[in-house]
Scaffold this motif. Structure first.
Motif, PDB file in Angstrom:
ATOM      1  N   CYS A 123       0.829  -1.214   0.000  1.00 44.04           N
ATOM      2  CA  CYS A 123       0.000   0.000   0.000  1.00 44.04           C
ATOM      3  C   CYS A 123       0.859   1.259   0.000  1.00 44.04           C
ATOM      4  O   CYS A 123       0.509   2.263  -0.641  1.00 44.04           O
ATOM      5  N   VAL A 152      -1.120  -4.913  -4.359  1.00 41.85           N
ATOM      6  CA  VAL A 152      -1.962  -4.718  -3.177  1.00 41.85           C
ATOM      7  C   VAL A 152      -3.029  -5.800  -3.087  1.00 41.85           C
ATOM      8  O   VAL A 152      -3.259  -6.389  -2.020  1.00 41.85           O
ATOM      9  N   ALA A 237      -5.418   3.493  -0.180  1.00 40.53           N
ATOM     10  CA  ALA A 237      -4.191   2.904   0.354  1.00 40.53           C
ATOM     11  C   ALA A 237      -3.914   3.418   1.761  1.00 40.53           C
ATOM     12  O   ALA A 237      -3.501   2.659   2.650  1.00 40.53           O
TER      13      ALA A 237
END
Length: 266
Positions: A123, A152, A237
Motif C-alpha cells: 500500500c 496490493v 491505500a
C-alpha cells in the motif's frame, strides 16, 4: 493524609449526618444521665434510668453497626464480583483472541503479522506511485498503476480470509469490539492487579475505533483504470495502512492478554 477509616469514608453523606445527630443526642442523653445521678433524680425511678441508658446505647451503637455492616457487605460484594470476573476472564480473552485471528488464514499471530506487514508495504508503494510528481505528465485515470494495484490485491488475498475481504468485515469488527467491551468494561476493573496495563484499554479501544474510522470496509479489492483517479487510490491505500496498523497493534497485545487470562485463572 486522610486518617479517616475506610468504613467512614465509604459511607454516604446522609448516613454520616444521621450518625453525627445520633451521637450528639447520645452525648446529651449521657450528660443528662450523669447529671441526674449527681442530683439523685433516678432514686426510685429505675425504669426511667434504664430507658435513658438504653436510648443512649441505641443512639451510639446502631449507627456504628449500620456503618460496619454496610462496609462489610460492600467488601463482600466486591470480593465476590472480583472472583467471578477473574473466573470469566480466561474465557473472554480466548474469545477475543479467536475472533481476532479468524480473519487471517493462519491462527498464528506471527504469520498474520508478516502478511499484514507485506500488505502495508504494498500500500505504501501504491500511495507513493500515485502521488503527483512535479514535472511528470500522466494520462487521466490510474491505468499506469496496474502493477501496484495488483500487488496490493495479491497481498490482501494472502493476508485475509475471504470473509475479511468483503462486506463481512463489518461483522468481524463488531464481534471483536463486543468481546473487547465485555473484557474491558465488565472485567477490566478487576484485572489491573493481574497484569492489565492502565494504557492498554485506551489504546486497544483506539485501535478498534480506527478500523472503522476511515472506511467501514478498508480491506476491499482495489480497481484502477481511466475512471479511477490516483488520488482515490492514494486515499484507499492510506485507509488500509491505518487499519493494518490497528490490527498489528491488536495482534501485539495478544500475548499480554493471554498472560492476564492465565494469571486470573483459578
Amino acid at each position: 493524609m486522610d486518617m479517616r477509616p475506610a468504613w467512614w469514608k465509604d459511607a454516604d453523606s446522609s448516613v454520616q449526618r444521621v450518625c453525627w445527630w445520633s451521637w450528639g443526642l447520645a452525648a446529651v442523653a449521657l450528660a443528662v444521665g450523669l447529671y441526674g445521678d449527681q442530683q439523685c433524680w433516678w432514686d426510685g425511678r429505675s425504669v426511667g434510668a434504664n430507658l435513658l441508658s438504653g436510648l443512649a446505647g441505641f443512639l451510639v451503637g446502631v449507627p456504628v453497626a449500620v456503618l460496619f455492616l454496610s462496609h462489610l457487605a460492600s467488601r463482600q460484594a466486591q470480593t465476590m464480583g472480583r472472583a467471578a470476573a477473574l473466573k470469566q476472564a480466561p474465557v473472554v480473552v480466548g474469545q477475543f483472541r479467536d475472533t481476532l485471528l479468524k480473519g487471517f488464514p493462519s491462527d498464528a499471530p506471527g504469520a498474520a503479522r508478516d502478511r499484514l506487514k507485506d500488505l502495508r508495504t504494498a500500500c505504501k508503494a501504491l500511495s507513493f506511485a500515485a502521488k503527483r510528481q512535479p514535472g511528470v505528465i500522466r494520462a487521466p485515470g490510474s491505468s499506469y498503476l496496474a502493477k501496484e494495484i495488483e500487488a496490493v490485491n495479491r497481498a490482501l488475498e494472502q493476508a485475509f480470509v475471504a470473509k475479511a475481504r468483503n462486506s463481512q468485515q463489518k461483522e468481524w469488527f463488531a464481534e471483536l469490539s463486543a468481546y473487547w467491551w465485555q473484557l474491558e468494561t465488565v472485567l477490566g476493573p478487576h484485572l489491573y492487579d493481574v497484569g492489565l496495563k492502565p494504557e492498554q484499554p485506551v489504546r486497544i479501544e483506539a485501535a478498534l475505533t480506527k478500523l472503522t474510522a476511515d472506511r467501514e470496509t478498508p480491506f476491499l479489492q482495489m480497481t484502477g483504470g481511466l475512471s479511477v483517479s490516483p488520488a482515490t487510490l492514494q486515499m484507499l491505500a492510506s485507509a488500509v495502512i491505518n487499519s493494518v496498523g490497528a490490527l498489528l497493534y491488536l495482534l501485539d497485545q495478544l500475548d499480554d492478554l493471554e498472560g492476564i487470562g492465565r494469571a486470573s485463572a483459578p
